[in-house]
Design a protein around this motif. Structure first.
Motif, short mmCIF file in Angstrom:
data_model
loop_
_atom_site.label_atom_id
_atom_site.label_comp_id
_atom_site.label_asym_id
_atom_site.label_seq_id
_atom_site.Cartn_x
_atom_site.Cartn_y
_atom_site.Cartn_z
N GLY A 50 0.85 -1.18 0.00
CA GLY A 50 0.00 0.00 0.00
C GLY A 50 0.88 1.23 0.00
O GLY A 50 1.98 1.22 0.57
N GLY A 51 0.44 2.29 -0.68
CA GLY A 51 1.28 3.47 -0.65
C GLY A 51 0.95 4.49 -1.71
O GLY A 51 -0.14 4.49 -2.30
N ILE A 52 1.92 5.35 -1.96
CA ILE A 52 1.75 6.52 -2.82
C ILE A 52 2.85 6.55 -3.85
O ILE A 52 4.01 6.23 -3.55
N TRP A 53 2.51 6.93 -5.07
CA TRP A 53 3.52 7.24 -6.10
C TRP A 53 3.30 8.69 -6.50
O TRP A 53 2.28 9.04 -7.07
N MET A 54 4.27 9.52 -6.18
CA MET A 54 4.13 10.96 -6.38
C MET A 54 5.15 11.46 -7.40
O MET A 54 6.28 10.98 -7.46
N GLY A 55 4.74 12.42 -8.25
CA GLY A 55 5.66 13.02 -9.20
C GLY A 55 4.97 14.07 -10.04
O GLY A 55 3.82 14.44 -9.81
N TRP A 56 5.70 14.54 -11.03
CA TRP A 56 5.20 15.57 -11.94
C TRP A 56 4.17 14.95 -12.89
O TRP A 56 4.37 13.85 -13.42
#
Length: 463
Positions: free
Chosen positions: A37-43
């Protein structure tokens, strides 16, 4: 165990109702995110003009939250096109002549990393593990630490790390090295990259090794390691086998008319050695008249960063060179070089790799080069092709049964092509078997798992 938070410049957001359209890296990271479980963050890849970007946009898929941010036009110009791709990229690829340092671009690079940190920090829970990817985001951990985050934070560099004499030509090299000390684990592709990093610390008295892969620098203790990124080997091999029935692949096979296929696949970039490779192919044909009319060299080179002047100039240079060789050597029924300057679907590439008697992978410098691994995985075990590989690609540290060449040595590469085409079946099979066993054991899932295990086992840094 806490969630996994991945941060990268761009995010391969899955299409609606489907999986991510990217390659093995996205597949492995997505699997790790789904597991924990989690987050993928970026532009997001979008710009907001000169207005303040809108709040993060979120897209939920199962256990994964994709968090995307826009950037301003100035951000993109200074952070992405400027410092990241006109300073860090050329210097890390040993091209000091192409580095264009500007204080404004440097300030923009650090400003955007601070911006990323301020957007990311509110999303992070105390027990989350953060994994930052690549040269665009080197300062991110320092910014997060300044905001009080104590989480485990790892960093993986996908491109080469240069020796001190190269890195130190960059006016802000100390700030870049200092930024890496704020991570708990800094991962490199090869032992050579890690050695170069350690040498940079020693050279200026910045830091030193304290044993067991740990370093002390700027009052902090952190770990450095090598993690050669892999591909989804077994899946890609099966992919290539099935792709032989693809209509485009079938037409390509028929068009060869029993000629031996030499294949090169590269993003259009000056680090890939494409012009030297074309010279080597020309030298091979001239030196081996028996092969004239009986080989076809297919070079697939999608456009890359066309907004950067150096890349636009290179696009013209490669096209003109391929045209010159075809004009000089071609006949009415034989075009020596087929040059494709657009993207080709990965399923088609897999089938084309399998057709190739020779995989020509000769970058001047490369962090790893997954094309080399995909070419090996795609081969028919009964009749495998031969990989001709630059010794300056990270993949050469693993694929030692390839024919290793110096891409600057045009005649040597030409001779390697000739040797590859004349190599006996038994030798081809032996070389291929050793390489495929390596790739099956060290695939991209293994790379992901080992890095995260080492990150979570790393000692908490002290100031």
């Amino acid at each position: 165990m806490g969630r996994l938070v991945i941060v990268s410049n761009r995010v391969p957001v899955p299409e609606k109702g489907g999986a991510a359209g990217a390659g093995g890296l996205a597949v492995a990271l997505k699997a790790a995110l789904e597991d924990r479980g989690g987050i993928w963050m970026g532009w997001s890849g979008k710009t907001s003009g000169e207005d303040e970007p809108q709040p993060l946009s979120h897209q939920q898929q199962g256990n994964i939250t994709y968090a995307l941010t826009d950037l301003t036009d100035t951000d993109v110009e200074e952070y992405y096109r400027g410092f990241a791709n006109r300073v860090l990229w050329p210097i890390c690829h040993y091209r000091l002549d192409l580095a264009e340092y500007g204080r404004k671009e440097m300030a923009g690079y650090f400003r955007v990393n601070r911006f990323f940190a301020h957007r990311l920090a509110p999303l992070i829970k105390p027990d989350d593990v953060v994994w930052v990817h690549d040269y665009h985001l080197i300062p991110l951990a320092a910014e997060l630490r300044a905001m009080g985050l104590k989480n485990r934070i790892g960093f993986f560099l996908h491109i080469p790390w240069p020796p001190a004499d190269v890195l130190f030509t960059m006016p802000v090299h100390e700030e870049i090295v200092r930024s890496l000390s704020y991570y708990d684990l800094v991962g490199f592709q090869t032992d050579h990259d890690l050695e170069n990093f350690a040498g940079c610390l020693r050279r200026e008295g910045i830091g030193y090794e304290v044993g067991q892969g740990r370093f002390s620098a700027y009052g902090r203790i952190f770990k450095g390691g090598t993690y050669a990124i892999g591909i989804e080997t077994a899946a890609f091999a099966n992919f290539a086998k099935k792709a032989s029935a693809n209509k485009t692949v079938r037409r390509a096979r028929e068009s060869l008319q029993d000629r031996s296929l030499i294949i090169g696949v590269d993003r259009l970039d000056y680090s890939k050695g494409i012009t030297q490779r074309i010279d080597a192919f020309e030298r091979f044909v001239l030196a081996n008249p028996a092969h004239q009319g009986h080989v076809t060299y297919l070079q697939i080179t999608p456009k890359s960063r066309s907004e950067v002047p150096e890349y636009e100039a290179m696009q013209s240079m490669v096209a003109e060179q391929a045209g010159r060789v075809n004009g000089a050597l071609g006949t009415v029924d034989w075009v020596p070089i087929r040059y494709v300057n657009r993207s080709v679907g990965r399923h088609i590439l897999a089938g084309l790799y399998r057709l190739g008697k020779v995989g020509l992978v000769t970058p001047l410098r490369d962090g790893m080069n997954l094309v080399a691994k995909e070419y090996v995985a795609a081969q028919d075990p009964e009749d495998p092709g031969v990989l001709v590989l630059s010794r300056f690609a990270g993949a050469a540290r693993e694929l030692k049964q390839a024919l290793l060449v110096n891409p600057y040595d045009i005649e040597g590469t030409a001779n390697a092509i000739a040797r590859a085409l004349s190599m006996p079946l038994e030798e081809r099979q032996e070389r291929w078997k050793t390489m495929i066993d390596q790739l099956l054991e060290h695939d991209v899932s293994s790379w992901c798992r080992v890095f995260l295990e080492d990150l979570t086992a790393s000692p908490v840094q002290t100031c």
